[in-house]
Design a protein around this motif. Structure first.
Motif, PDB file in Angstrom:
ATOM      1  N   TRP A  28      45.181  43.090  43.870  1.00  0.00           N
ATOM      2  CA  TRP A  28      44.368  43.277  42.672  1.00  0.00           C
ATOM      3  C   TRP A  28      45.248  43.639  41.474  1.00  0.00           C
ATOM      4  N   PRO A  42      39.690  42.920  40.899  1.00  0.00           N
ATOM      5  CA  PRO A  42      40.139  41.683  41.546  1.00  0.00           C
ATOM      6  C   PRO A  42      40.902  40.805  40.563  1.00  0.00           C
ATOM      7  N   PRO A  43      41.684  39.865  41.081  1.00  0.00           N
ATOM      8  CA  PRO A  43      42.424  38.969  40.193  1.00  0.00           C
ATOM      9  C   PRO A  43      41.481  38.237  39.234  1.00  0.00           C
ATOM     10  N   SER A  46      39.186  35.060  40.044  1.00  0.00           N
ATOM     11  CA  SER A  46      38.976  34.916  41.491  1.00  0.00           C
ATOM     12  C   SER A  46      37.478  35.000  41.795  1.00  0.00           C
ATOM     13  N   GLN A  48      35.981  37.110  43.485  1.00  0.00           N
ATOM     14  CA  GLN A  48      35.564  38.508  43.458  1.00  0.00           C
ATOM     15  C   GLN A  48      35.513  39.089  42.051  1.00  0.00           C
ATOM     16  N   ASP A  49      36.158  38.435  41.089  1.00  0.00           N
ATOM     17  CA  ASP A  49      36.221  38.956  39.728  1.00  0.00           C
ATOM     18  C   ASP A  49      34.813  39.057  39.143  1.00  0.00           C
TER      19      ASP A  49
END
Length: 129
Positions: A28, A42-43, A46, A48-49
């Motif tokens: 991250w 998160p990146p 991504s 998850q972002d």
């Protein structure tokens, strides 16, 4: 209902050190960094972002005492390889009373916060996600 989880707060004796462990463990990015608070997200871009809660490491004067009341469960592609990698970053094995036959491994981060590395999803489980 309009509530969403913004972040998980983690008490830390040394926020920079603890965030560095989790930053490397999860891949991250730091989005906020002061001597008393570090935020990981998160990146950018991504899946998850903007979905996964941020992790906020907040300085507290005392060391961790006792078992966590809340912990992270991490789902890897290869449990044993991830456990070895996390141990190389500073995680240690932890005994919280788990039965030896469980399918997960309990680890503790550098400040003693327990977390679990679960078994990978089976092909059948992945097909239903």
């Amino acid at each position: 209902m309009t509530l969403t989880i913004q972040c998980l707060n983690v008490d830390a004796h040394d926020p920079d050190r603890l965030a560095a462990f989790w930053q490397e463990a999860l891949g991250w990015r730091r989005t906020y960094d002061t001597p008393d608070e570090v935020v990981l997200e998160p990146p950018a871009g991504s899946p998850q972002d903007g979905v996964a809660p941020d992790l906020l490491f907040y300085r507290v004067p005392d060391e961790k005492v006792g078992k966590n009341r809340l912990h992270l469960d991490l789902r890897p592609g290869d449990r044993d390889a991830e456990v070895a990698r996390l141990e190389s970053l500073g995680a240690t094995r932890a005994d919280v009373g788990q039965d030896p036959s469980v399918t997960w491994v309990v680890l503790a981060d550098p400040e003693g916060n327990e977390f679990c590395v679960l078994r990978p999803y089976t092909a059948e489980e992945l097909a239903t996600l």
